[in-house]
Write an enzyme that holds these catalytic residues in place. Structure first.
Site, short mmCIF file in Angstrom:
data_model
loop_
_atom_site.label_atom_id
_atom_site.label_comp_id
_atom_site.label_asym_id
_atom_site.label_seq_id
_atom_site.Cartn_x
_atom_site.Cartn_y
_atom_site.Cartn_z
CE LYS A 1 -3.92 -2.14 2.38
NZ LYS A 1 -4.54 -2.34 3.69
CE LYS B 1 -16.42 -3.20 -4.28
NZ LYS B 1 -15.84 -4.27 -3.50
CE LYS C 1 -10.13 -12.04 -7.47
NZ LYS C 1 -10.68 -10.86 -6.85
P1 ADP Z 1 -12.61 -6.37 -5.21
O1 ADP Z 1 -11.57 -7.17 -5.96
O2 ADP Z 1 -13.77 -6.07 -6.07
O3 ADP Z 1 -12.02 -5.11 -4.57
P2 ADP Z 1 -12.55 -7.40 -2.56
O4 ADP Z 1 -11.07 -7.59 -2.64
O5 ADP Z 1 -13.10 -6.30 -1.72
O6 ADP Z 1 -13.13 -7.28 -4.04
O7 ADP Z 1 -13.18 -8.80 -2.11
C1 ADP Z 1 -14.16 -8.96 -1.12
C2 ADP Z 1 -14.49 -10.43 -1.06
O8 ADP Z 1 -15.07 -10.89 -2.29
C3 ADP Z 1 -13.27 -11.33 -0.85
O9 ADP Z 1 -13.64 -12.39 0.01
C4 ADP Z 1 -12.95 -11.85 -2.22
O10 ADP Z 1 -12.33 -13.11 -2.17
C5 ADP Z 1 -14.32 -11.95 -2.86
N1 ADP Z 1 -14.21 -11.71 -4.31
C6 ADP Z 1 -13.85 -10.56 -4.91
N2 ADP Z 1 -13.85 -10.68 -6.26
C7 ADP Z 1 -14.22 -11.95 -6.52
C8 ADP Z 1 -14.41 -12.70 -7.73
N3 ADP Z 1 -14.22 -12.15 -8.91
N4 ADP Z 1 -14.78 -13.99 -7.62
C9 ADP Z 1 -14.98 -14.55 -6.41
N5 ADP Z 1 -14.82 -13.92 -5.24
C10 ADP Z 1 -14.45 -12.63 -5.28
#
Ligand code: ADP
Ligand code: TRP
Length: 322
Positions: free
Chosen positions: A113, A195, A192
């Site tokens: 970070k 966000k 994948k």
């Molecule tokens: P992002 O990548 O959108 O920022 P986060 O890192 O905040 O998502 O993930 C929050 C939760 O959702 C975590 O437990 C993560 O493993 C799950 N998650 C995020 N993206 C996916 C995805 N594409 N497929 C499955 N699980 C996901």
């Protein structure tokens, strides 16, 4: 009885990947009869990066509403906002004073970070100590987390062991629970869904916006008549994660037989999302437009969490001689 605790980042409206990959499996786990689940919105952690109060508040509500809309039982479990049990900040201070500086300086996530973010604040540095306090305050046995959080769990264990060693048995030593078979939901571009890649499907949008996003899923340009390979198609790969076996097989055969265009597949995916998630979408809109109802759900968990937190803090203060 095992106590399961985890923190949920309040980084915005949960997308389809978050729902299928994290929210639904966690809700499933929380239904197991022998488990007691403490799930909280990590809204103090989010202050390390989100400074705008309105944005933070909206994110917190959106995350909480999504979990409740998908059926997380706020009576059986404790569901709360981290910030509403401010006892965690007091424990963080005590634990800060037990945490070696180099342990924090060597944390992967802090190094990561601090290279990426413009605002490298002390909150980012002590982030793992607040996380340790989140866990130790409630004497959690198991902490379900992604692999990226493993080091933070190791730090929590180290800090707890150090404290117990010095002051006598005080904290339960928690164990990380890593789900090896996590489903990866692809985004509209096939990477994948995330966000950070802006390739996500927000199922809580209006029908019109949802249809627009589904229509923008990237496909190749084979004509309608041509047989198509379902396994390399983003539309099919999202569809099969939501549909039951019968629907998935029908869609698969449609691809293989030809005469079925990507426009048709997208329309079917859109309809499936709208039908399958109808109740959750409705409940989400209700909670987002009725903050009092949402607050009521959270306040139940907060009152119970506070009582646990005060017990633990009482013991900790005594051990520390305060
Ligand atoms: P992002 O990548 O959108 O920022 P986060 O890192 O905040 O998502 O993930 C929050 C939760 O959702 C975590 O437990 C993560 O493993 C799950 N998650 C995020 N993206 C996916 C995805 N594409 N497929 C499955 N699980 C996901
Ligand atoms: N740091 C975690 C994440 O980024 C969220 C979190 C905060 C957490 N406190 C926690 C997870 C306590 C488990 C236990 O995902």
């Amino acid at each position: 009885m095992a106590r399961i605790l985890t923190g949920i980042q309040s980084s915005g409206v949960p997308h389809l990947g978050n729902i299928l990959g994290a929210i639904l499996p966690a809700i499933e786990m929380s239904r197991a009869p022998g488990n007691e689940s403490f799930f909280f919105i990590a809204d103090l952690h989010s202050l390390t990066t989100i400074k705008d109060a309105e944005v933070r508040k909206h994110n917190i509500n959106a995350v909480a509403a999504a979990w409740i809309a998908f059926g997380f039982d706020t009576d059986k479990n404790l569901f709360y906002r981290q910030s509403m049990v401010a006892e965690v900040c007091e424990l963080t201070w005590y634990l800060n004073c037990m945490t070696p500086f180099p342990m924090l300086a060597n944390a992967h996530s802090f190094k990561d970070k601090s290279e990426k973010l413009a605002d490298v604040n002390a909150g980012l540095f002590t982030y793992p100590v607040l996380m340790a306090a989140d866990i130790l305050l409630y004497n959690a046995n198991y902490v379900p987390v992604g692999k990226d959080q493993l080091q933070h769990l190791e730090m929590t264990r180290d800090i707890a062991q150090k404290f117990n060693h010095h002051y006598g048995e005080t904290f339960v030593i928690p164990e990380a629970k890593i789900d090896e078979e996590v489903m990866i939901v692809p985004g509209i571009d096939g990477q994948k869904m995330s966000k950070s890649y802006h390739n996500y499907i927000d199922i809580f949008q209006s029908d019109k916006e949802l249809l627009k996003v589904v229509k923008s899923i990237v496909t190749d340009s084979l004509p309608l008549e041509a047989p198509k390979d379902p396994d390399t198609c983003n539309v099919y790969n999202i569809y099969k994660l939501i549909a039951d076996d019968a629907l998935t097989n029908t869609m698969r055969n449609n691809y293989l037989n030809g005469g079925f265009g990507y426009g048709h597949a997208k329309q079917e995916l859109y309809e499936l999302i709208v039908n399958k998630f109808a109740a959750a979408r409705e409940e989400y809109q209700f909670l987002m437009s009725n903050p009092a109802a949402l607050n009521h759900q959270l306040e139940k968990g907060e009152a119970r969490a506070k009582a646990y937190a005060q017990d633990t803090l009482g013991l900790v203060r005594k051990k520390l001689g305060y």
